[in-house]
Design a protein around this motif. Structure first.
Motif, PDB file in Angstrom:
ATOM      1  N   GLY A   1      -5.179  19.289   8.818  1.00 50.16           N
ATOM      2  CA  GLY A   1      -4.284  19.716   9.885  1.00 50.16           C
ATOM      3  C   GLY A   1      -3.374  20.843   9.456  1.00 50.16           C
ATOM      4  O   GLY A   1      -2.573  21.316  10.233  1.00 50.16           O
TER       5      GLY A   1
ATOM      6  N   ASP B   1      -1.904  27.890  17.668  1.00 47.99           N
ATOM      7  CA  ASP B   1      -1.029  28.342  18.735  1.00 47.99           C
ATOM      8  C   ASP B   1      -0.726  29.829  18.561  1.00 47.99           C
ATOM      9  O   ASP B   1      -0.253  30.253  17.512  1.00 47.99           O
ATOM     10  CB  ASP B   1       0.263  27.521  18.664  1.00 47.99           C
ATOM     11  CG  ASP B   1       1.155  27.804  19.830  1.00 47.99           C
ATOM     12  OD1 ASP B   1       0.758  27.454  20.951  1.00 47.99           O
ATOM     13  OD2 ASP B   1       2.228  28.385  19.637  1.00 47.99           O
TER      14      ASP B   1
ATOM     15  N   GLY C   1       7.049  28.223  10.223  1.00 47.30           N
ATOM     16  CA  GLY C   1       6.340  26.973  10.460  1.00 47.30           C
ATOM     17  C   GLY C   1       5.559  26.575   9.234  1.00 47.30           C
ATOM     18  O   GLY C   1       5.748  27.129   8.147  1.00 47.30           O
TER      19      GLY C   1
ATOM     20  N   ALA D   1       2.778  30.646  17.505  1.00 50.88           N
ATOM     21  CA  ALA D   1       3.039  30.258  16.123  1.00 50.88           C
ATOM     22  C   ALA D   1       2.402  31.267  15.177  1.00 50.88           C
ATOM     23  O   ALA D   1       2.988  31.622  14.149  1.00 50.88           O
ATOM     24  CB  ALA D   1       2.503  28.864  15.861  1.00 50.88           C
TER      25      ALA D   1
ATOM     26  N   PRO E   1       1.628  19.588  10.279  1.00 55.26           N
ATOM     27  CA  PRO E   1       0.609  18.538  10.363  1.00 55.26           C
ATOM     28  C   PRO E   1       1.257  17.170  10.571  1.00 55.26           C
ATOM     29  O   PRO E   1       1.446  16.410   9.631  1.00 55.26           O
ATOM     30  CB  PRO E   1      -0.102  18.619   9.014  1.00 55.26           C
ATOM     31  CG  PRO E   1       0.911  19.222   8.093  1.00 55.26           C
ATOM     32  CD  PRO E   1       1.861  20.028   8.911  1.00 55.26           C
TER      33      PRO E   1
ATOM     34  N   ASP F   1       5.014  34.156   6.462  1.00 55.20           N
ATOM     35  CA  ASP F   1       4.386  32.929   5.976  1.00 55.20           C
ATOM     36  C   ASP F   1       2.901  33.144   5.734  1.00 55.20           C
ATOM     37  O   ASP F   1       2.284  32.437   4.946  1.00 55.20           O
ATOM     38  CB  ASP F   1       4.521  31.797   7.004  1.00 55.20           C
ATOM     39  CG  ASP F   1       5.960  31.417   7.229  1.00 55.20           C
ATOM     40  OD1 ASP F   1       6.805  31.848   6.430  1.00 55.20           O
ATOM     41  OD2 ASP F   1       6.228  30.687   8.191  1.00 55.20           O
TER      42      ASP F   1
ATOM     43  N   PHE G   1      10.406  23.348  23.791  1.00 57.16           N
ATOM     44  CA  PHE G   1       9.420  24.293  23.269  1.00 57.16           C
ATOM     45  C   PHE G   1       9.915  25.728  23.389  1.00 57.16           C
ATOM     46  O   PHE G   1       9.615  26.575  22.551  1.00 57.16           O
ATOM     47  CB  PHE G   1       8.055  24.120  23.934  1.00 57.16           C
ATOM     48  CG  PHE G   1       8.095  23.893  25.422  1.00 57.16           C
ATOM     49  CD1 PHE G   1       8.229  22.617  25.932  1.00 57.16           C
ATOM     50  CD2 PHE G   1       7.995  24.951  26.297  1.00 57.16           C
ATOM     51  CE1 PHE G   1       8.259  22.400  27.303  1.00 57.16           C
ATOM     52  CE2 PHE G   1       8.009  24.750  27.660  1.00 57.16           C
ATOM     53  CZ  PHE G   1       8.147  23.457  28.170  1.00 57.16           C
TER      54      PHE G   1
ATOM     55  N   PHE H   1      -3.426  14.758  19.167  1.00 56.38           N
ATOM     56  CA  PHE H   1      -3.764  15.836  20.102  1.00 56.38           C
ATOM     57  C   PHE H   1      -5.096  16.475  19.706  1.00 56.38           C
ATOM     58  O   PHE H   1      -5.993  16.651  20.531  1.00 56.38           O
ATOM     59  CB  PHE H   1      -2.631  16.867  20.099  1.00 56.38           C
ATOM     60  CG  PHE H   1      -2.800  17.949  21.114  1.00 56.38           C
ATOM     61  CD1 PHE H   1      -2.836  17.648  22.462  1.00 56.38           C
ATOM     62  CD2 PHE H   1      -2.916  19.274  20.732  1.00 56.38           C
ATOM     63  CE1 PHE H   1      -2.983  18.640  23.411  1.00 56.38           C
ATOM     64  CE2 PHE H   1      -3.063  20.269  21.672  1.00 56.38           C
ATOM     65  CZ  PHE H   1      -3.096  19.959  23.013  1.00 56.38           C
TER      66      PHE H   1
ATOM     67  N   ASN I   1       3.127  21.781  17.302  1.00 53.05           N
ATOM     68  CA  ASN I   1       2.224  22.899  17.551  1.00 53.05           C
ATOM     69  C   ASN I   1       2.919  24.222  17.306  1.00 53.05           C
ATOM     70  O   ASN I   1       2.371  25.126  16.685  1.00 53.05           O
ATOM     71  CB  ASN I   1       1.714  22.863  18.989  1.00 53.05           C
ATOM     72  CG  ASN I   1       0.294  22.380  19.046  1.00 53.05           C
ATOM     73  OD1 ASN I   1      -0.431  22.475  18.065  1.00 53.05           O
ATOM     74  ND2 ASN I   1      -0.097  21.854  20.185  1.00 53.05           N
ATOM     75  N   VAL I   2       4.149  24.333  17.845  1.00 49.37           N
ATOM     76  CA  VAL I   2       4.876  25.589  17.712  1.00 49.37           C
ATOM     77  C   VAL I   2       5.101  25.904  16.231  1.00 49.37           C
ATOM     78  O   VAL I   2       5.004  27.042  15.809  1.00 49.37           O
ATOM     79  CB  VAL I   2       6.211  25.523  18.476  1.00 49.37           C
ATOM     80  CG1 VAL I   2       7.068  26.733  18.173  1.00 49.37           C
ATOM     81  CG2 VAL I   2       5.949  25.423  19.961  1.00 49.37           C
ATOM     82  N   PHE I   3       5.385  24.875  15.443  1.00 49.91           N
ATOM     83  CA  PHE I   3       5.659  25.103  14.021  1.00 49.91           C
ATOM     84  C   PHE I   3       4.453  24.764  13.149  1.00 49.91           C
ATOM     85  O   PHE I   3       4.587  24.618  11.941  1.00 49.91           O
ATOM     86  CB  PHE I   3       6.861  24.272  13.581  1.00 49.91           C
ATOM     87  CG  PHE I   3       8.161  24.721  14.196  1.00 49.91           C
ATOM     88  CD1 PHE I   3       8.851  25.799  13.666  1.00 49.91           C
ATOM     89  CD2 PHE I   3       8.670  24.097  15.307  1.00 49.91           C
ATOM     90  CE1 PHE I   3      10.045  26.224  14.220  1.00 49.91           C
ATOM     91  CE2 PHE I   3       9.864  24.516  15.876  1.00 49.91           C
ATOM     92  CZ  PHE I   3      10.547  25.585  15.324  1.00 49.91           C
ATOM     93  N   TYR I   4       3.290  24.614  13.764  1.00 53.33           N
ATOM     94  CA  TYR I   4       2.053  24.187  13.090  1.00 53.33           C
ATOM     95  C   TYR I   4       2.307  23.220  11.940  1.00 53.33           C
ATOM     96  O   TYR I   4       1.880  23.411  10.814  1.00 53.33           O
ATOM     97  CB  TYR I   4       1.166  25.366  12.683  1.00 53.33           C
ATOM     98  CG  TYR I   4       1.802  26.493  11.905  1.00 53.33           C
ATOM     99  CD1 TYR I   4       2.555  27.467  12.551  1.00 53.33           C
ATOM    100  CD2 TYR I   4       1.639  26.598  10.530  1.00 53.33           C
ATOM    101  CE1 TYR I   4       3.138  28.493  11.843  1.00 53.33           C
ATOM    102  CE2 TYR I   4       2.220  27.627   9.819  1.00 53.33           C
ATOM    103  CZ  TYR I   4       2.973  28.579  10.487  1.00 53.33           C
ATOM    104  OH  TYR I   4       3.547  29.598   9.783  1.00 53.33           O
TER     105      TYR I   4
ATOM    106  N   GLY J   1       1.624  13.437  15.921  1.00 50.84           N
ATOM    107  CA  GLY J   1       1.385  13.827  17.314  1.00 50.84           C
ATOM    108  C   GLY J   1       0.241  14.807  17.410  1.00 50.84           C
ATOM    109  O   GLY J   1      -0.657  14.677  18.233  1.00 50.84           O
ATOM    110  N   ARG J   2       0.272  15.804  16.520  1.00 52.73           N
ATOM    111  CA  ARG J   2      -0.765  16.810  16.574  1.00 52.73           C
ATOM    112  C   ARG J   2      -2.111  16.237  16.136  1.00 52.73           C
ATOM    113  O   ARG J   2      -3.157  16.651  16.613  1.00 52.73           O
ATOM    114  CB  ARG J   2      -0.398  17.997  15.699  1.00 52.73           C
ATOM    115  CG  ARG J   2      -1.040  19.283  16.162  1.00 52.73           C
ATOM    116  CD  ARG J   2      -0.245  20.487  15.726  1.00 52.73           C
ATOM    117  NE  ARG J   2      -0.298  20.651  14.288  1.00 52.73           N
ATOM    118  CZ  ARG J   2      -1.088  21.533  13.686  1.00 52.73           C
ATOM    119  NH1 ARG J   2      -1.886  22.297  14.382  1.00 52.73           N
ATOM    120  NH2 ARG J   2      -1.069  21.651  12.387  1.00 52.73           N
TER     121      ARG J   2
ATOM    122  N   ILE K   1       4.729  16.509  19.688  1.00 53.74           N
ATOM    123  CA  ILE K   1       3.473  17.279  19.613  1.00 53.74           C
ATOM    124  C   ILE K   1       3.678  18.758  19.826  1.00 53.74           C
ATOM    125  O   ILE K   1       3.171  19.578  19.072  1.00 53.74           O
ATOM    126  CB  ILE K   1       2.489  16.844  20.724  1.00 53.74           C
ATOM    127  CG1 ILE K   1       2.441  15.353  20.815  1.00 53.74           C
ATOM    128  CG2 ILE K   1       1.139  17.429  20.484  1.00 53.74           C
ATOM    129  CD1 ILE K   1       1.799  14.922  22.090  1.00 53.74           C
ATOM    130  N   ILE K   2       4.424  19.090  20.891  1.00 52.50           N
ATOM    131  CA  ILE K   2       4.541  20.512  21.207  1.00 52.50           C
ATOM    132  C   ILE K   2       5.305  21.221  20.103  1.00 52.50           C
ATOM    133  O   ILE K   2       4.924  22.315  19.677  1.00 52.50           O
ATOM    134  CB  ILE K   2       5.213  20.695  22.585  1.00 52.50           C
ATOM    135  CG1 ILE K   2       4.292  20.120  23.658  1.00 52.50           C
ATOM    136  CG2 ILE K   2       5.489  22.150  22.852  1.00 52.50           C
ATOM    137  CD1 ILE K   2       4.773  20.323  25.055  1.00 52.50           C
TER     138      ILE K   2
END
Lengths: 282, 315, 536, 496
Positions: free
Chosen positions: D194, D222, B165, D225, B263, D234, B145, B270, B258-261, B266-267, B254-255
């Protein structure tokens, strides 16, 4: 896996650069964690909001975070959390996994063995981090549940490794000799099998320990590790990573710390494996 | 071979049944009422009760379990509490991100790890080998991450080569792949480090085997020996790790998601956990377990293709 | 000019000098035997010729093939020589072949790498080679994989690869050591025939004097990286000069002196009736009952008190399973075992009291001890059979020291770890462990197979001596008829889980009634018999 | 590592300039808007989540009335209305020629359907209570609709402006949760669960047409992010930027504009008024004086937020500044605790998953309470757990929460609400307020209510949540303040 491992002097281990460097880093972190029990430059949870995000200077060696807390002190206490969670998780996992592996191996080919190993496979099949998150969601976040979440995935690792090692040993002649002496499975497992796979287990434990530190950091990063005001590396990283251009010290310090600790433990594990395994050792 | 496969499949089915029970019961003890959560702070108790019955949450435990299980068997994953759409549709969309990402990362990981591991093994103890091993140690120790964040900082914010992301969908495959580059790199680097180390040690093991000496005695050069004899044998342990990594990448990102949003699956889970979308959580986790089990099965079959010794046992 | 001419070959690996100046030559069509015990440097001599040495090796001196110097040649040139002009056969056929490629492909590769050409011609040539090494008539097709072949068959594949390109020189490094006696004889005959047909030079490396005496035109005896003496085989055997060479020959000829045993009236130490032991062969079918493999199939035998009985057979015949069943290490499927006149319970295995009557010595002096325990603990382990009554402290120590004394080891050996001992010493410790509780019967499972000839003689002497002194019964298991002949009163020959012949040792050796026993005997003649036959 | 980053940043900046040169001079007609929370399903009349309104309010769905950017209530689908003198009958006059996105026309029948649907027995409307005063809805003619009330309701026009009362069509209402059909200037194109929701310009819109052709909402929870997304281009705007730590960077960057506005989010340290010793007003007052609001605003919100001393937005004309009543005074706090005999207190502090005010604020408050001798036991909860433990179960001592609904001071009067603030005088004020339509009297009552809460220390009043947005400097027309959850893009356009 080798049984004919010879005893080597600690001196010869230290000659391996991996063991020396990795050991030094690991020992340093453990020492820091222990020191933090009695002394930190500042109280790790003491806030000083007017003095927030100070860059490193003579007063705060690593600067302060968004709440004006001393980053060095937080990292020191965080070391305690990381090490404690990873260590306890791996220890408990070994305490459960190793006996399971020994037991399964002593009944190799029976239904019991099959059931134990299938159960292991099943745990492996669950997506690890998701289940860790689910566990903390069920039981609430905190150190104990982080330990459970990290430990539950380490049990099958030890069980498999132990079983594989033990199965390789059971047909060996010295085990047959022990059986001729009337020793039972439990006694043989403890007296002969366990000591002979201990090296491998120690090396694996080291590697799992490093993974445990990463896993704890990851859980804390998503907010499921120890709870404030207890500092933890992963949480510090999550709290400060947007600050990378405003206060780079706050963002980089925890990341580098996690990296160094994991690197150190991995080097140690690697070095130990090379030193203890006659195939790769000199 | 067929009867062997049938046997394996039966034991897989039992495993999956146990897994479904474990997931179901774990979610039963999950605190927090989905209905209350969905209706928010100002909901009246009657509204909550109504929603509970609309969601089928007031049925007895076993009824719900068997309903869910029967649904799964018929390919019906249920309906998402949150999105109010069939989960199968959600899952298909997410798989369109997760599988390409996992495959991309895995390919990247193999593309890096194989040559690097081979070079390290053939030049054992040389400065190149020592350098490569040090680099892999760094790769393993980097929290992914954190590494992802550094990647974004440099390549998205600094250089603007890639977006930071998000996923634009597959309408434009080039853009879609581009958006997966950074996450795939972030995922692949630690995996590549592990794989390179496995490759190296597997290759060192096989290079020490008698048949390698036989091949050299036949007049094959070191390089020919490596490609024609050592590599195929070294692939067997490497395959195991590749299988494990694919399973990990499928759900363990998942993480990174999340960092790269992104879909991804995993997310989805979550969000399902935090949003008490229990139907999504159980069905998708079950699906992931199923995927892992299937991948393991495929790896076993791949073994048999690489290793003739297993081919015979299996037939 | 000799095909192979080695002069002043020296080899240093790391900091240790392995070869100290070897001079050796092999002529075209000649078989030269190179004899040495483990660690003598004979295998590294072979690898020096091939220039396939481990890293950090430094070679000096000269190795010439038809006058062409090999040392210092660049790799590509060596690659053109290896497999083309020098072929090599290794000791361990089980691992010498790539497990994931078919044998046909591996042989064809040896052809194509040197002669080029297309796959089809190479495949055809491979098929011819399979014919030459007599695999084709055994029905071994080129698309088979190594694991589907027996050890002897695999060795034939290795030989086929080695001779694929009609080499000038063939090096065979212990080519038959890992094989059974009958197979060993067949492989040696095959090599003989191929050398004759192709007029190759053959360097035959072995630890077995018999093998060399039988096949070599000339021989060289090696020890500690040096050739002690060499010359034409028969004259050299008659006039060995070096004391080590003479000791070697003496050891090979060695027979312990053992007076005839007086038959005792006590109940037999061991009695076996219709013993059946089975293995489950794991079935992969779901609803299929797993098939059984009868490792021991209705064996009956008895060993009187103080008697030494040999059990001979090739690998896989069930002799080790039988031994383990006696010790309660294998489940018994049928029949019964009696120890000291008492029947062993089929379900529970031997009681502690019964277990105290029988001990075992294993083949592998390295694997039979836990490397992490001291000798005192290891030797004292059988005391566990006494449960709470086991002696402790100085009593225990005294027992251990007595047992070590019995096998000729000093008392201070008890405080050391097993890796500090040589192979022969370890086997003594293994015997000490078996003796400690003074059992009536000791099962000796190939106790000297892993030992060098000279050490072997000492252990056999020790065993004979102990039997006399302690009135022990032996069940002596071996694949080596020579060893059995020297130490047993009676001998049983086992094949496919059954006893095919039994009788007084002298009688069986002199006039075997079973054809299989006959072929076993023919395959491993005593050294004097060989020398006598060749002299005439 | 630091030098490496610096070098990379320099290289990056250079590259960014290069890439800026050949940029097209054409004005963009699309926008990417980042939002921290993703809506669950898409029917604002059936979902409690504010995230639905954040995407659809005013853009896709419209009500009879609506919030303007400054928080005032203005006509929307109803161009005007008459109120009977007794305040019990409202007559709405609708705009003519309005159609839904599916082409069906909008008229009085749809109004009746929409309002009746809210009050139906099986309604899942989360704010049903707000419309309880509506007795009957009658269609007078296609463009006129009459609403009869069971009691005067001073808040009706206000409540009808909420997203929960938007107009829907009987043909499409049931399907709105996946395919929302409204009357707004944009229609719903598609969503990737999502990830994104896209809207497209409604060419047949009845009012002033939108200036953009397409809008994409991206959901990025996040903070890191979010930071990266807007930095990398973006996303063009984040109306509520979740990473206030990084605001300084945007302030100094000419490519961006930071917009700080007000919200209706009163952030409070909620106190369980019924639980001893917190039922003692002295203890509550001691807690109030232990809190240093500015430190919390600086530490948890990076300086964004306006201190409040009661439960009303400072933007509200009726707001009274009562912060002095609970000024930071640790000495007084200690004295009060001693007076109350509440020494050696340990209180639970249960925090919902909001990184800034709740989690960071919680850490700060714990420290401040510790300074006066009150120990706290922090538990971080997820929303689902927070709702069941704190909100529904009322099993807590302290919690930090922001109540973002506008004009919701009345919640302190609710029976069984999680504050457990059972104050008879306050209830009386609120019940009178509910039936008062006269603006002057309403102001008086509101001010009395504020005083009541402040003087009784019903909660630790912290600050009004700021709306901190980051926008591309060339993007114009987004709301500055947040009177209701909404991201109104009707008037948004790009500067050339």
């Amino acid at each position: 896996m080798s049984v004919s491992v010879r005893f080597r002097q600690a001196g010869s281990w230290l000659r391996s650069p991996n063991v020396a460097i990795g050991g030094a880093i690991t020992v340093a972190f453990v020492a820091i964690a222990l020191v933090s029990l009695v002394w930190t430059p500042y109280a790790a949870e003491a806030q000083n909001i007017p003095a927030r995000l100070r860059p490193p200077d003579a007063v705060h060696w690593l600067g302060t975070d968004g709440l004006g807390r001393d980053i060095l002190s937080m990292l020191m206490v965080g070391a305690r959390t990381s090490i404690a969670v990873a260590f306890v998780a791996v220890s408990i996992a070994a305490l459960i996994g190793v006996p399971i592996g020994l037991w399964a191996a002593s009944r190799q080919g029976t239904l019991l063995d099959e059931v134990l190993m299938r159960a292991n496979d099943l745990v492996f099949a669950f997506p690890a981090l998701l289940i860790a998150i689910l566990i903390t969601a069920v039981f609430g976040p905190g150190a104990i549940n982080a330990i459970i979440a990290v430990g539950i995935y380490t049990v099958p690792v030890f069980a498999r490794l132990t079983r594989a090692g033990a199965i390789a040993l059971w047909p060996r002649e010295f085990i047959l000799a022990a059986r001729v002496s009337g020793k039972g499975a439990v006694r043989i497992s403890l007296e002969h099998i366990l000591p002979n796979i201990l090296n491998t287990l120690v090396v694996q434990a080291t590697i799992q320990f490093a993974l445990g530190i990463l896993a704890e950091a990851a859980l804390a990063y998503v907010g499921l590790g120890v709870q404030p005001p207890m500092p933890s590396w992963g949480k510090m990283l999550a709290d400060s990573q947007m600050l990378v251009s405003v206060a780079p010290h706050a963002a980089l310090a925890p990341g580098i710390t996690i990296f160094l600790m994991v690197l150190g433990v991995n080097l140690l594990g690697d070095g130990l494996r090379d030193a203890l395994d006659p195939r790769t050792g000199s | 071979m067929i009867s062997y496969t049938v046997g394996r499949l039966m034991s897989l089915a039992i495993s999956l049944l146990l897994a479904s029970l474990a997931i179901f019961l774990l979610l039963e003890v999950l605190p927090g009422d989905p209905a209350q959560f969905m209706l928010g702070l100002n909901a009246t108790p009657e509204a909550v009760a109504k929603l509970r019955s609309a969601l089928g949450l007031d049925a007895p435990l076993w009824t719900r379990y068997f309903d869910w299980l029967l649904g799964l068997l018929q390919g019906d994953l249920g309906t998402s509490y949150t999105y109010k759409v069939p989960i199968s549709g959600l899952v298909i969309d997410r798989i369109g991100v997760s599988i390409p990402l996992a495959v991309f990362a895995l390919l990247l990981s193999m593309l890096i790890a194989f040559p690097v591991g081979i070079i390290a093994a053939t030049r054992r103890n040389s400065p190149t080998d020592v350098g490569i091993m040090a680099a892999t140690q760094i790769g393993v120790a980097l929290p992914n991450f954190w590494f992802a964040m550094l990647l974004v900082l440099v390549f998205a914010i600094g250089l603007r080569w890639f977006s930071a992301g998000g996923f634009p969908g597959w309408q434009d495959p080039v853009q879609a792949l581009r958006s997966l580059v950074l996450p795939a790199v972030a995922l692949a680097l630690p995996q590549a480090s592990i794989l390179a180390r496995v490759m190296r040690s597997a290759l060192l093991d096989t290079l020490g085997e008698d048949y390698v000496r036989t091949a050299r005695a036949k007049g094959l050069s070191r390089r020919q020996t490596l490609w024609r004899h050592a590599l195929q044998n070294a692939l067997i342990p490497v395959l195991t790790i590749v299988g494990l990594q694919f399973s990990f990448l499928l759900a363990g990102a998942i993480i990174i998601e999340n960092v790269f949003y992104l879909p991804g699956l995993g997310r989805l889970v979550f969000q399902g956990i935090t949003g008490r979308d229990l139907m999504v959580v159980k069905s998708v986790v079950m699906l992931l377990v199923f995927a892992v089990v299937v991948v393991t099965f495929l790896v076993d079959i791949a073994y048999a293709m690489v290793d003739p010794r297993l081919r015979r046992v299996a037939s | 000019m000799a095909t192979l001419e080695i002069t002043g070959l020296k080899l240093v690996i790391g900091s240790s000098t392995i070869l100290k100046g070897i001079d050796l030559s092999v002529e075209r069509g000649e078989v030269v035997g190179l004899i040495g015990e483990s660690g003598s440097g004979k295998s590294l001599t072979a690898l020096s010729i091939m220039q396939l040495l481990p890293p950090r090796s430094q070679v000096s001196g000269s190795v010439r093939l038809d006058g062409q110097e090999l040392i210092g040649q660049p790799e590509p040139a060596l690659n053109r020589l290896r497999g083309a002009r020098i072929g090599m056969v290794f000791q361990e056929p089980m691992t010498a072949l790539n497990p994931v490629r078919s044998i046909g492909a591996q042989i064809a590769e040896a052809i194509r790498i040197h002669r080029g050409g297309n796959q089809r011609t190479a495949d055809a040539a491979a098929l011819d080679l399979l014919d030459r090494v007599e695999l084709r008539r055994a029905g071994v097709a080129p698309d088979r994989f190594p694991h589907e072949l027996s050890g002897g068959q695999r060795q034939r594949v290795v030989i086929a690869m080695a001779i694929a390109n009609g080499p000038d020189l063939l090096i065979a490094d212990e080519p038959t050591t890992a094989l059974d006696a009958t197979t060993q004889a067949q492989i040696l005959s095959l090599l003989d025939r191929l050398v004759d047909e192709d007029g190759m030079a053959l360097l035959l490396i072995s630890h077995d004097l018999g093998v060399v005496a039988q096949r070599a035109d000339r021989m060289a005896i090696m020890r500690g990286g040096e050739i002690l003496e060499q010359g034409p085989t028969l004259p050299l055997f008659r006039a060995l000069k070096h004391p080590y060479s003479r000791a070697l020959l003496a050891a090979a000829r060695h027979e312990p002196r053992r007076p005839l045993q007086a038959r005792s009236a006590a109940p037999p130490a061991l009695e076996i009736a219709d013993l059946v032991c089975t293995y489950k062969r794991r079935s992969r079918r779901v609803f299929d009952r797993s098939r059984e493999f009868r490792a021991v199939d209705g064996v009956s035998l008895a060993i009187a008190q103080g008697e030494s009985v040999g059990l001979v057979g090739e690998s896989g015949c069930g002799k080790s399973t039988l031994a383990r069943a006696v010790l309660g290490l294998e489940p018994v499927r049928g029949g019964q075992i009696s120890l000291g006149g008492e029947v062993v319970s089929a379900g529970l295995g031997p009681s502690p009291a019964q277990r105290r009557q029988v001990q075992i010595v294993f083949q592998d002096p390295f694997g039979s001890f836990d490397p992490r325990q001291r000798v005192s603990t290891l030797v004292g382990e059988p005391l566990h059979l006494f449960g709470k009554a086991a002696p402790v402290g100085t009593d225990r120590r005294a027992l251990v020291e007595r047992a070590l004394g019995d096998v000729g080891l000093a008392a201070d050996a008890a405080d050391r770890y097993i890796h500090e001992f040589s192979g022969g010493q370890r086997q003594r410790i293994a015997i000490a462990r078996a003796l400690l509780i003074r059992p009536k019967l000791i099962v000796l499972d190939e106790p000297v197979s892993a030992l060098d000839v000279s050490v072997r003689a000492q252990i056999l002497d020790l065993l004979t001596d102990l039997q006399q002194r302690l009135q022990l019964s032996y069940l002596f298991i071996s694949h080596d008829l020579g060893v059995v002949r020297s130490i047993t009163d009676r001998v049983l020959v086992m094949r496919h889980g059954r006893i095919v012949e039994q009788g007084q040792t002298a009688r069986v050796f002199a006039s075997p009634t079973d054809a299989y026993t006959g072929s076993l005997l023919a395959a491993s003649p005593a050294i004097d018999a060989i020398l006598m036959r060749r002299a005439t | 590592m630091k030098t490496f980053l610096a070098a990379a940043a320099i290289v990056g900046a250079f590259a960014a300039q290069l890439s800026a040169v050949p940029a097209l001079a054409q004005v963009r007609t699309d926008v990417n808007i980042g939002l921290p929370l993703e809506p669950p399903s898409l029917d604002p009349t059936a979902e409690a989540a504010a995230a639905v309104d954040d995407v659809l309010y005013a853009n896709v769905f419209e009500g009879l009335t609506r919030f303007a950017a400054d928080g005032t209530i203005v006509p929307s689908l109803a161009k005007s209305w008459d109120i009977s003198p007794d305040g019990l009958t409202y007559t709405f006059h609708l705009h003519a020629g309005i159609t839904f996105h599916d082409g069906s026309s909008f008229d009085a029948d749809d109004v009746k359907f929409s309002l009746d649907r809210i009050n139906a027995a099986d309604s899942l409307n989360a704010q049903k209570a707000l419309y309880a005063s509506i007795k009957a809805v009658t269609v007078v003619d296609p463009l006129t609709v009459k609403v009869d009330l069971s009691r005067p309701d001073g808040n009706l026009l206000y409540n009808l402006a909420w997203g929960d009362a938007v107009m829907v069509a009987p043909e499409s209402a049931a399907n709105n949760k996946v395919n929302p059909i409204g009357t707004g200037p944009f229609f719903f194109r598609d969503r990737i669960e999502g990830s994104t929701i896209s809207l497209e310009k409604n060419q047949a819109y009845w009012g002033a047409p939108a200036r953009l052709d397409s809008v994409i909402f991206k959901f990025i929870g996040d903070p890191t992010a979010a930071f990266a997304a807007i930095q990398a281009g973006d996303v063009d705007a984040f109306p509520y930027f979740p990473a206030t730590e990084a605001i300084k960077q945007f302030e100094n960057d000419p490519r961006f504009r930071v917009v700080v506005g007000s919200t209706e989010g009163e952030t409070i340290l909620a106190i369980n008024n019924a639980k001893p010793p917190l039922d003692n007003v002295k203890v509550r007052e001691a807690i109030a004086h232990a809190i240093n609001r500015q430190d919390i605003i600086d530490g948890a919100m990076n300086g964004f937020g306006v201190p409040i001393g009661t439960f009303l937005s400072p933007a509200n004309p009726a707001y009274v500044d009562l912060t002095a009543l609970s000024a930071f005074d640790p000495a007084r706090s200690k004295a009060l605790l001693a007076e109350a005999g509440a020494t050696d207190l340990t209180l639970s502090l249960k925090l919902p998953p909001v990184d800034g005010y709740a989690r960071k604020g919680g850490e700060i408050i714990a420290q401040q309470l510790a300074a006066v001798g009150i120990k706290t036991q922090i538990t971080n909860l997820e929303w689902a757990q927070w709702i069941s433990e704190v909100f529904t179960g009322r099993d807590y001592d302290l919690t930090i929460i922001s109540h973002v609904e506008p004009n919701d001071i009345g919640i302190f009067a609710r029976d069984g609400y999680y504050f457990n603030y059972a104050n008879a005088e306050f209830k009386r004020i609120i019940s009178e307020l509910d039936v008062t339509a006269d603006p002057k009297r309403r102001t008086e009552l509101l001010q009395a209510a504020q005083r009541n809460l402040a003087e009784n220390y019903a909660a630790g009043f912290l600050f009004e949540l700021a709306k901190v947005g980051v926008e591309n400097a060339k993007l114009q027309g987004l709301w500055q303040n947040q009177p209701t959850p909404a991201t109104d893009v009707t008037a948004v356009y790009w500067e050339p």
